[in-house]
Design a protein around this motif. Structure first.
Motif, PDB file in Angstrom:
ATOM      1  N   SER A 242       0.863  -1.215   0.219  1.00  0.00           N
ATOM      2  CA  SER A 242       0.005  -0.058   0.126  1.00  0.00           C
ATOM      3  C   SER A 242       0.757   1.336  -0.113  1.00  0.00           C
ATOM      4  O   SER A 242       0.303   2.137  -0.315  1.00  0.00           O
ATOM      5  CB  SER A 242      -0.779  -0.115   1.282  1.00  0.00           C
ATOM      6  N   LYS A 243       2.288   1.226   0.364  1.00  0.00           N
ATOM      7  CA  LYS A 243       2.998   2.259   0.340  1.00  0.00           C
ATOM      8  C   LYS A 243       3.050   2.757  -0.908  1.00  0.00           C
ATOM      9  O   LYS A 243       3.274   3.965  -1.374  1.00  0.00           O
ATOM     10  CB  LYS A 243       4.428   1.846   1.014  1.00  0.00           C
ATOM     11  N   THR A 244       2.921   2.075  -2.187  1.00  0.00           N
ATOM     12  CA  THR A 244       3.287   2.191  -3.406  1.00  0.00           C
ATOM     13  C   THR A 244       2.296   3.210  -3.884  1.00  0.00           C
ATOM     14  O   THR A 244       2.582   4.184  -4.789  1.00  0.00           O
ATOM     15  CB  THR A 244       3.234   0.905  -4.466  1.00  0.00           C
ATOM     16  N   LEU A 245       1.195   3.390  -3.219  1.00  0.00           N
ATOM     17  CA  LEU A 245       0.247   4.359  -3.485  1.00  0.00           C
ATOM     18  C   LEU A 245       0.812   5.681  -3.156  1.00  0.00           C
ATOM     19  O   LEU A 245       0.551   6.554  -3.911  1.00  0.00           O
ATOM     20  CB  LEU A 245      -1.372   4.075  -2.663  1.00  0.00           C
ATOM     21  N   ALA A 246       1.333   5.640  -1.940  1.00  0.00           N
ATOM     22  CA  ALA A 246       1.921   7.072  -1.530  1.00  0.00           C
ATOM     23  C   ALA A 246       3.177   7.666  -2.344  1.00  0.00           C
ATOM     24  O   ALA A 246       3.187   8.572  -2.704  1.00  0.00           O
ATOM     25  CB  ALA A 246       2.448   6.847  -0.123  1.00  0.00           C
ATOM     26  N   PHE A 247       4.018   6.545  -2.773  1.00  0.00           N
ATOM     27  CA  PHE A 247       5.018   6.997  -3.610  1.00  0.00           C
ATOM     28  C   PHE A 247       4.631   7.467  -5.153  1.00  0.00           C
ATOM     29  O   PHE A 247       5.015   8.518  -5.350  1.00  0.00           O
ATOM     30  CB  PHE A 247       5.948   5.665  -3.782  1.00  0.00           C
ATOM     31  N   GLU A 248       3.484   6.683  -5.526  1.00  0.00           N
ATOM     32  CA  GLU A 248       3.061   7.222  -6.924  1.00  0.00           C
ATOM     33  C   GLU A 248       2.502   8.495  -6.935  1.00  0.00           C
ATOM     34  O   GLU A 248       2.709   9.495  -7.837  1.00  0.00           O
ATOM     35  CB  GLU A 248       2.117   6.122  -7.608  1.00  0.00           C
ATOM     36  N   ILE A 249       1.606   8.703  -5.925  1.00  0.00           N
ATOM     37  CA  ILE A 249       0.685  10.134  -5.948  1.00  0.00           C
ATOM     38  C   ILE A 249       2.051  11.269  -5.713  1.00  0.00           C
ATOM     39  O   ILE A 249       1.678  12.080  -6.415  1.00  0.00           O
ATOM     40  CB  ILE A 249       0.016  10.000  -4.522  1.00  0.00           C
ATOM     41  N   CYS A 250       2.842  11.051  -4.916  1.00  0.00           N
ATOM     42  CA  CYS A 250       3.816  12.155  -4.699  1.00  0.00           C
ATOM     43  C   CYS A 250       4.762  12.398  -6.076  1.00  0.00           C
ATOM     44  O   CYS A 250       4.934  13.414  -6.331  1.00  0.00           O
ATOM     45  CB  CYS A 250       4.740  11.836  -3.406  1.00  0.00           C
ATOM     46  N   GLU A 251       5.011  11.062  -6.644  1.00  0.00           N
ATOM     47  CA  GLU A 251       5.874  11.370  -8.018  1.00  0.00           C
ATOM     48  C   GLU A 251       4.779  12.023  -9.032  1.00  0.00           C
ATOM     49  O   GLU A 251       5.441  12.963  -9.655  1.00  0.00           O
ATOM     50  CB  GLU A 251       6.133  10.032  -8.325  1.00  0.00           C
ATOM     51  N   GLN A 252       3.801  11.468  -8.776  1.00  0.00           N
ATOM     52  CA  GLN A 252       2.971  12.139 -10.056  1.00  0.00           C
ATOM     53  C   GLN A 252       2.400  13.484  -9.588  1.00  0.00           C
ATOM     54  O   GLN A 252       2.199  14.466 -10.706  1.00  0.00           O
ATOM     55  CB  GLN A 252       1.760  11.463 -10.037  1.00  0.00           C
ATOM     56  N   LEU A 253       2.578  13.857  -8.482  1.00  0.00           N
ATOM     57  CA  LEU A 253       2.325  15.564  -8.078  1.00  0.00           C
ATOM     58  C   LEU A 253       3.562  16.271  -8.365  1.00  0.00           C
ATOM     59  O   LEU A 253       3.799  17.474  -7.955  1.00  0.00           O
ATOM     60  CB  LEU A 253       2.193  15.701  -6.799  1.00  0.00           C
ATOM     61  N   GLY A 254       4.974  15.405  -8.837  1.00  0.00           N
ATOM     62  CA  GLY A 254       5.913  16.196  -9.124  1.00  0.00           C
ATOM     63  C   GLY A 254       6.777  16.192  -7.886  1.00  0.00           C
ATOM     64  O   GLY A 254       7.425  17.210  -7.425  1.00  0.00           O
ATOM     65  N   TRP A 255       6.956  15.139  -7.218  1.00  0.00           N
ATOM     66  CA  TRP A 255       7.482  14.516  -5.882  1.00  0.00           C
ATOM     67  C   TRP A 255       7.345  15.840  -5.029  1.00  0.00           C
ATOM     68  O   TRP A 255       8.131  16.347  -4.292  1.00  0.00           O
ATOM     69  CB  TRP A 255       9.060  14.868  -6.320  1.00  0.00           C
ATOM     70  N   ARG A 256       6.001  15.795  -4.617  1.00  0.00           N
ATOM     71  CA  ARG A 256       5.387  16.809  -3.657  1.00  0.00           C
ATOM     72  C   ARG A 256       4.247  15.894  -2.902  1.00  0.00           C
ATOM     73  O   ARG A 256       3.606  15.312  -3.372  1.00  0.00           O
ATOM     74  CB  ARG A 256       4.562  18.073  -4.400  1.00  0.00           C
ATOM     75  N   LEU A 257       4.379  16.414  -1.626  1.00  0.00           N
ATOM     76  CA  LEU A 257       3.046  15.813  -0.744  1.00  0.00           C
ATOM     77  C   LEU A 257       1.982  16.468  -1.255  1.00  0.00           C
ATOM     78  O   LEU A 257       2.044  17.681  -1.144  1.00  0.00           O
ATOM     79  CB  LEU A 257       3.771  15.998   0.702  1.00  0.00           C
ATOM     80  N   PRO A 258       0.647  15.516  -1.141  1.00  0.00           N
ATOM     81  CA  PRO A 258      -0.343  16.373  -1.352  1.00  0.00           C
ATOM     82  C   PRO A 258      -0.714  16.963   0.197  1.00  0.00           C
ATOM     83  O   PRO A 258      -0.164  16.412   1.143  1.00  0.00           O
ATOM     84  CB  PRO A 258      -1.519  15.411  -1.404  1.00  0.00           C
ATOM     85  N   ASP A 259      -1.721  18.033   0.187  1.00  0.00           N
ATOM     86  CA  ASP A 259      -2.018  18.441   1.658  1.00  0.00           C
ATOM     87  C   ASP A 259      -3.152  17.578   2.267  1.00  0.00           C
ATOM     88  O   ASP A 259      -2.953  17.591   3.373  1.00  0.00           O
ATOM     89  CB  ASP A 259      -2.659  19.777   1.254  1.00  0.00           C
ATOM     90  N   GLN A 260      -3.875  16.907   1.524  1.00  0.00           N
ATOM     91  CA  GLN A 260      -4.935  16.034   2.105  1.00  0.00           C
ATOM     92  C   GLN A 260      -5.173  14.720   1.338  1.00  0.00           C
ATOM     93  O   GLN A 260      -5.284  14.859   0.185  1.00  0.00           O
ATOM     94  CB  GLN A 260      -6.224  16.773   2.111  1.00  0.00           C
ATOM     95  N   LEU A 261      -5.562  13.522   2.045  1.00  0.00           N
ATOM     96  CA  LEU A 261      -5.699  12.442   1.489  1.00  0.00           C
ATOM     97  C   LEU A 261      -6.759  11.796   1.911  1.00  0.00           C
ATOM     98  O   LEU A 261      -7.016  11.892   3.164  1.00  0.00           O
ATOM     99  CB  LEU A 261      -4.519  11.298   1.540  1.00  0.00           C
ATOM    100  N   VAL A 262      -7.734  11.420   1.154  1.00  0.00           N
ATOM    101  CA  VAL A 262      -8.903  10.411   1.810  1.00  0.00           C
ATOM    102  C   VAL A 262      -8.859   8.983   1.233  1.00  0.00           C
ATOM    103  O   VAL A 262      -8.719   8.656   0.152  1.00  0.00           O
ATOM    104  CB  VAL A 262     -10.316  10.988   1.090  1.00  0.00           C
ATOM    105  N   ILE A 263      -8.883   8.066   2.290  1.00  0.00           N
ATOM    106  CA  ILE A 263      -8.492   6.831   2.053  1.00  0.00           C
ATOM    107  C   ILE A 263      -9.695   5.948   2.856  1.00  0.00           C
ATOM    108  O   ILE A 263     -10.090   6.067   3.814  1.00  0.00           O
ATOM    109  CB  ILE A 263      -7.065   6.646   2.649  1.00  0.00           C
TER     110      ILE A 263
END
Lengths: 437, 437
Positions: A242-263
């Motif tokens: 499940s960590k790969t969801l976090a990795f992909e999201i951040c890479e797809q945002l240009g190596w940036r954390l999102p502000d909010q995630l709903v899971i």
């Protein structure tokens, strides 16, 4: 112990874990107790010998050259294996036969945002694009590598459907035997998905809880020798997927954390591991450390974590599930307390919606973004809408909503609301009279 | 004519096409008749004004710097839009809301190869990974860009199911209205997929042929004003989407042509456009020119092209379809003669298999590679097996088999053969007695 399924009690003897100390699972260094921190060699165990706490993977993570690591990831395979340096898998994992899941679309959902009154960027991480069309392919792919490392010859699980299909498909690709256990009264689509890959499918005359208990017995019996149960004795490895969801999201945002995630929350493992993944990205310097908020979503008919959050409790009181979101229907979620902790620590929340709101949200996502989600996705989007209305989610920030699966697997939820607009004879007059032009 | 649906006869007047001469569809330069070669400005027409032949897109393709073009593609989006320089779409297509299909896995199918006695590399191009889980997303994405260019406000089609879902989803993402036409007796899953995206779904009380005839009438009527029928008046643009299968396969093989391709035949358009795509790759210097062979696959219950091939005919005699492979059940395939020509010219073949062989092949692909294909994929793999056994396919060469869709949409074909191995009470004794360990 190589190749041997473990009795629940045998995990408690230190001798059991020594023969597997030499397994190559890349940066995975040890198992570590989430409660007391005690470490154990990598082996197919899942509970702490000292305190019975759940075990998770501890890593020797790459450090000192985030730019080099970022380039290495970006040049890697178009699958979760681009993140192999951060996963419990050997470096050559992509060369082994597996389903290569991941790198699913992060969809910028502008039309959905407009309907929700969201002004900041809103994204849907659409995991229906995985090989068996749910996020389960991510976790099973990790468990498969652990199974190979420990010499297991049969891949197994207890499942309400999605997981059984993911295990059957992964075992088929890898050339392993599979045997999955399901309740006897599943929907036909899930039974077919479980059986079509040619492995054994054992229907248990009882509830999902009965299936689970039976699997625990089997792991402790000589009958289960050589069996890797992805969500039991291989769970610490499995969950890391499940960590790969976090990795992909951040890479797809240009190596940036999102502000909010709903899971979505079933066992709660996906949410806790996404949080773990975000922290590892920060630790390796791949993303800048800044605050993020994590929100959890449940269906009202199975909302033990949401209730505990609302009531300010640390303990999650089990419930008997009754919801159309069957893939989230775990009444006693193992990671519930950790979810509460993460939601509170990050300034997030946990909330729930009714089945009617779930169906509404499925339709909303389909008609605004052309994404047909399963009931679990309806739960997550329904909760997102509710949290925006309640002011808990900030509509001006960058928000990511997880879609964990595919509407084709839960057709019944929307079938009554999704029929033809009209049925007419093949004539222009009839079409004109129907007033559809 | 901008924004206006065309009557079948009005395509014959040259005046109709002039106002759209300025549309920006990237490298697309004109429409060209496949029979007589006459060229027409880009517009929503589909038949030659001189000879009634089918129109296709003529390009000003990039030339002179294949290495630069290759680098540009490789640095492009992870979707079909990386090939925008070779498609009838504006250069900024990836910034517009669409489903971004493509870049689906090319799976090295070693376990399948072993079962088939294939010694050369065998690949499955798995298009079930597209957003609505069939290759239709590729063609609809092109039609959507043409619809935007011509100012259409409603996206439409006649469909037996897969296309209706793809059109509904694409229109939803793009914020266009959609209205799709289906026969009244479709399976529930296909009706739900057509309707869930919120567009209008009109069930026609008649056969698929009746639906088609009705759509042709509608295009010629004021009622159809502003309507883009993806597979009728937008067909020349739509059909180009199948070329992206050729582009992806060659890029995924390291910019190399495969030796042999096996492709399903419905209208025959996918096969002819894959051939066109391969030729364009050669023309632009992206791949080295070397021989390749193209094989077509049909179900015995709808095998007009296969019969013509076997009998040495150039003319395809229409049939009344009767097969479980409904997505291939076109009894009078428009591109049939072109398919015959390509199969003969390249040293390929066209063959067919029985419904029982289709079901066998679905099971074979699932248990060897963990890929659950629809009946059309069963046809293609079944024919592949037959051609190997007959010696028509060389098992020592590089072969690519197209999987055009997803097994979840044709569950009925395998449901009777894919049930639980056993149903037992939750006890180890029962499990032992069932002899499953």
């Amino acid at each position: 112990m190589r190749g041997k399924g473990l009795a629940p009690m045998s995990v408690l003897t230190a001798a059991d874990s020594s023969p597997t100390a030499s397994v190559d699972l890349g940066p995975a260094a040890a198992l570590s107790c989430r409660e007391c921190g005690e470490r154990f060699p990598l082996s197919p165990i899942f509970a702490c010998a000292s305190c019975f706490g759940p075990l998770e993977i501890a890593y020797d993570l790459p450090s000192g050259d985030p730019e080099g690591l970022r380039r290495r990831i970006e040049a890697g395979p178009k699958s979760i294996w681009r993140y192999a340096p951060l996963l419990p898998v050997p470096a050559d994992v992509a060369t082994k036969p597996n389903l290569n899941p991941g790198l699913t679309p992060l969809v910028k959902a502008d039309r959905l945002a407009a309907e929700l009154g969201v002004t900041g960027p809103l994204y849907v991480k659409d995991d229906s694009g995985n090989p068996t069309h749910s996020f389960k392919d991510r976790v099973v792919a990790q468990a498969l590598e652990a199974a190979r490392a420990f010499g297991f010859t049969t891949l197994s699980c207890s499942s309400t459907g999605n997981l059984a299909g993911a295990v059957g498909a992964a075992a088929a690709r890898a050339g392993l035997r599979s045997c999955v256990f399901i309740p006897h009264d599943l929907e036909q689509a899930k039974v077919v998905m479980a059986a079509v890959y040619g492995g054994q499918v054992v229907a248990i005359d009882g509830s999902y809880d009965d299936v689970n208990r039976f699997c625990s017995e089997l792991i402790g019996d000589p009958l289960g020798e050589g069996w890797g149960f992805v969500n039991v004795n291989l769970r610490p490895y499995y969950a890391e997927g499940s960590k790969t969801l976090a990795f992909e999201i951040c890479e797809q945002l240009g190596w940036r954390l999102p502000d909010q995630l709903v899971i979505p929350i079933a066992s709660g493992s996906q949410l806790t591991k996404i949080d773990k993944g975000l922290k590892e990205l920060i630790a390796t310097g791949l993303v800048e450390d800044r605050p993020y908020r994590i929100f959890g979503a449940q269906a009202e008919g199975c909302s033990p974590v949401s209730r505990a959050f609302r009531d300010g409790h640390d303990v999650v009181r089990p419930v008997k599930p009754n919801t159309i979101a069957k893939s989230l229907a775990i009444g006693n979620p193992a990671d519930g307390p950790y979810v509460l902790d993460i939601a509170r620590r990050t300034g997030g929340a946990v909330a729930d919606v009714t089945d009617a709101q779930v169906v509404d949200a499925i339709g909303l996502l389909a008609r605004t973004e052309g994404i047909f989600t399963e009931t679990a996705g309806g739960v997550t989007l329904g909760v997102t809408r509710k949290l925006i209305e309640e002011g808990a989610l900030d509509p001006s920030l960058t928000t990511v909503v997880i879609n964990s699966g595919d509407g084709l697997k839960t057709l019944d939820a929307v079938a009554s609301a999704a029929g033809p607009t009209a049925t007419i004879p093949p004539s222009l007059d009839a079409f004109r009279q129907a007033g559809l032009a």
